[in-house]
Design a protein around this motif. Structure first.
Motif, PDB file in Angstrom:
ATOM      1  N   GLN A  91      -5.333   1.833  -8.568  1.00 39.99           N
ATOM      2  CA  GLN A  91      -4.913   1.619  -7.177  1.00 39.99           C
ATOM      3  C   GLN A  91      -6.121   1.585  -6.241  1.00 39.99           C
ATOM      4  O   GLN A  91      -6.187   0.789  -5.304  1.00 39.99           O
ATOM      5  N   LYS A  98      -0.063   1.953   5.757  1.00 43.08           N
ATOM      6  CA  LYS A  98       0.306   1.640   4.379  1.00 43.08           C
ATOM      7  C   LYS A  98       1.623   0.897   4.307  1.00 43.08           C
ATOM      8  O   LYS A  98       2.027   0.439   3.243  1.00 43.08           O
ATOM      9  N   TRP A 125      -8.920  -5.085  -1.154  1.00 41.89           N
ATOM     10  CA  TRP A 125      -8.199  -5.499   0.050  1.00 41.89           C
ATOM     11  C   TRP A 125      -8.897  -5.104   1.333  1.00 41.89           C
ATOM     12  O   TRP A 125      -8.882  -5.847   2.326  1.00 41.89           O
ATOM     13  N   ALA A 178       0.828  -1.207   0.000  1.00 47.72           N
ATOM     14  CA  ALA A 178       0.000   0.000   0.000  1.00 47.72           C
ATOM     15  C   ALA A 178       0.859   1.253   0.000  1.00 47.72           C
ATOM     16  O   ALA A 178       0.360   2.360  -0.177  1.00 47.72           O
ATOM     17  N   SER A 208       0.182  -3.523   7.898  1.00 41.36           N
ATOM     18  CA  SER A 208      -0.377  -3.189   6.579  1.00 41.36           C
ATOM     19  C   SER A 208      -0.782  -4.471   5.855  1.00 41.36           C
ATOM     20  O   SER A 208      -0.480  -5.570   6.317  1.00 41.36           O
ATOM     21  N   ARG A 209      -1.437  -4.335   4.706  1.00 38.11           N
ATOM     22  CA  ARG A 209      -2.020  -5.504   4.040  1.00 38.11           C
ATOM     23  C   ARG A 209      -0.975  -6.520   3.578  1.00 38.11           C
ATOM     24  O   ARG A 209      -1.315  -7.681   3.369  1.00 38.11           O
ATOM     25  N   ASP A 220      -7.095  -1.310  -3.681  1.00 38.48           N
ATOM     26  CA  ASP A 220      -7.279  -1.023  -2.254  1.00 38.48           C
ATOM     27  C   ASP A 220      -8.666  -1.467  -1.792  1.00 38.48           C
ATOM     28  O   ASP A 220      -8.838  -2.033  -0.716  1.00 38.48           O
TER      29      ASP A 220
END
Lengths: 201, 240
Positions: free
Chosen positions: B129, B192, B136, B38, B197-198, B133
Motif C-alpha cells: 500500500q 483518503k 500517487w 486510499a 482524494s486520489r 501511495d
C-alpha cells in the motif's frame, strides 16, 4: 506598422478591433464550469448529511459573509466605472476608479483572514468534518482567484500609467481584467448563500 | 532548401501516441479507472492489487516507456511557439522544460507501481500500500511541473497577432485554465476519501479528464500549425 503588405507577410494583423469580444471569456466559461461542478459535488455530498452540514453552517458568521458580498459587489462597480472611463479614453480617470476598486476589494481579504483565523482558533479546520472540508476548499480556491484578481487590477493600474492613449491593446487588457474581477464577485455571490445561508439560522 | 520544420511533425505525433498509451495502457490495462481508493485498509487493498498485478505491470511498463513522448511532444510545440516569439525564447524554453520534466512524472510513479507488482504476491500488505501511495503522491502533487508548460504555452499563443491565430485564443485560455486547475491536487494528500482524494470526483475524474482533453486539443492544433507554418515558409521569398 508598414502600410503595405508583402505577399509573404501572411495576415499578420497587430490591431485588435475594440469591438472584438475579449478571448478571456473562454477562461471565464471554463472557470465558471469548474465552480458549477464544485457546487454540484457539495450539494450531492450534502444530501446524505444535511443535518451535519446545517449544524456546521450555523457556526459560520453570516454577517461576515454578507459584508464580503457587499464589498465585492461595490468593488466590482468601482472597477466597472474604471473600465467605462478607459473606454471613453480617460486613462487617469480610469486609474482613479481602479484604485478605489482595489482599496474596497482589499477589504474582502482582511475579512477573510479574520474569519479563517477565528475559525481555526475555535478548532474548526478543513479536517473537522465534510462541511468544513468544503468550506475551506471552496472559499480557499475562491480566495486564490481573488488574489490573482487583485494582482490583475494592479497590472491594469500600471497599464493606465504607462500608456499615453487608450489604445486597443490597453483597452483589451482593461476590459478583460474587469471581466475577470466581475467573475470573482459572481462566484462569491453563489458561494455565500450556499455555504452561509443554506441551513444556517 | 532549408526546412526549419523538418522532424517537427514526427515529434508532434508523440502527443496522440502517448494519449493512446495513457488511456489504453495506464488507465484501462493498468486498472486506474479509478485508482484504488486510499480509504481501503491494507489487507483489502493488497487482495485487490494482487488480483490484477500482472495487468497493472503491463500497463505501467508501457507508460514508463511511453513517458518520454511527453518530452518529444513538447519539443514540437516549442517549434510552433518559436515562430511566434518576438522578444526572446523564454516562453518556448519554459514550455520545453515543463514538458520534459512532466515526462519524468510518467516514468517515476509508474516505475514505483511496476515495482509494487514485482513481488506483490508475497509482499507485506502495508508495504504494498505504501508503494502505491508513494506513486500517487508524486504523480498528483508534482502538477506544477506541468502547470509551467501549460501556462507558458497559453501565454505565448495569446500573443499571436495573426488575424487567424495558429492556436485559437480559447485553446490558449483552456491551457492556462487546466494548468491552474491542477492546484486542487494540493488537497489530495489530506484526504483518503471524498472528492479531493486520489480517486475522487474532483481530484481524479475532473483533473485527469481535462488533462487528456488538453493533450488531444493541443495535439490537433500543433498539426494544423505545422502545416500553416510550412506553407508560410515556402511562400516567403528565399535568399538568393
Amino acid at each position: 506598422m508598414s502600410p503595405g503588405r508583402s505577399p509573404s507577410d501572411l495576415a499578420v494583423d497587430r490591431a485588435v478591433p475594440v469591438s472584438a469580444t475579449p478571448s478571456i471569456w473562454a477562461f471565464i466559461a471554463a472557470d465558471c464550469f469548474s465552480f458549477a461542478i464544485f457546487f454540484a459535488v457539495f450539494m450531492s455530498e450534502r444530501l446524505g448529511k444535511a443535518s451535519l452540514f446545517d449544524e456546521s453552517a450555523r457556526r459560520l458568521d453570516a454577517r461576515l459573509g454578507l459584508l464580503n458580498t457587499l464589498i465585492l459587489i461595490c468593488s466590482s462597480g468601482l472597477v466597472a466605472a474604471g473600465v467605462a472611463a478607459a473606454q471613453k479614453g480617460d486613462l487617469s480617470e480610469a486609474r482613479r476608479w481602479l484604485w478605489r476598486g482595489v482599496i474596497v476589494g482589499g477589504g474582502f481579504g482582511v475579512v477573510k483572514i479574520v474569519e479563517y483565523s477565528s475559525k481555526v482558533l475555535h478548532g474548526l479546520t478543513p479536517l473537522t468534518n465534510d462541511f468544513f472540508m468544503f468550506y475551506y476548499a471552496l472559499t480557499g480556491v475562491h480566495f486564490l482567484h481573488y488574489l490573482i484578481g487583485l494582482a490583475v487590477l494592479f497590472v491594469l493600474i500600471r497599464k493606465t500609467r504607462s500608456a499615453t492613449i487608450a489604445d486597443s491593446n490597453t483597452l483589451l487588457w482593461i476590459n478583460s481584467g474587469g471581466i475577470y474581477w466581475h467573475m470573482v464577485d459572481l462566484l462569491w455571490v453563489f458561494l455565500f448563500p450556499m455555504l452561509y445561508l443554506l441551513g444556517g439560522r | 532548401m532549408v526546412n526549419p520544420y523538418r522532424y517537427v511533425r514526427t515529434c508532434a505525433w508523440s502527443g496522440p501516441i502517448l494519449l493512446f498509451i495513457a488511456l489504453v495502457f495506464w488507465a484501462v490495462i493498468g486498472h486506474n479507472i479509478p485508482p484504488f481508493s486510499a480509504d481501503l485498509d491494507a489487507e483489502t487493498f493488497a487482495a485487490q492489487f494482487r488480483e490484477h498485478a500482472l495487468s497493472i505491470r503491463i500497463g505501467m511498463i508501457a507508460t514508463m516507456v511511453g513517458g518520454v513522448l511527453y518530452m518529444t511532444w513538447g519539443v514540437a510545440i516549442s517549434k510552433i511557439m518559436q515562430a511566434l516569439e518576438r522578444d526572446n525564447d523564454v516562453l518556448s524554453t519554459l514550455q520545453r522544460w515543463g514538458a520534459g520534466l512532466t515526462a519524468l512524472i510518467f516514468v517515476i510513479p509508474c516505475g514505483i507501481w511496476t515495482t509494487a507488482t514485482f513481488r506483490a504476491q508475497t509482499m507485506n500488505p502495508e508495504m504494498l500500500q505504501m508503494l502505491y501511495d508513494l506513486g500517487w503522491v508524486i504523480f498528483d502533487v508534482s502538477f506544477s511541473l506541468t502547470t509551467v508548460q501549460m501556462v507558458a504555452l497559453g501565454v505565448c499563443f495569446l500573443g499571436d497577432t495573426r488575424s487567424k491565430p495558429l492556436f485559437p485564443k480559447w485553446v490558449a485560455w483552456f491551457s492556462i485554465w487546466v494548468g491552474l486547475m491542477f492546484f486542487l491536487e494540493t488537497l489530495m494528500p489530506f484526504f483518503k476519501s471524498g472528492p479531493f482524494s486520489r480517486s475522487g470526483t474532483l481530484n481524479y475524474w475532473i483533473e485527469f479528464s481535462i488533462f487528456f482533453w488538453f493533450m488531444g486539443i493541443v495535439s490537433y492544433y500543433t498539426f494544423t500549425s505545422i502545416t500553416r507554418l510550412e506553407q508560410e515558409h515556402v511562400a516567403r521569398p528565399q535568399p538568393v
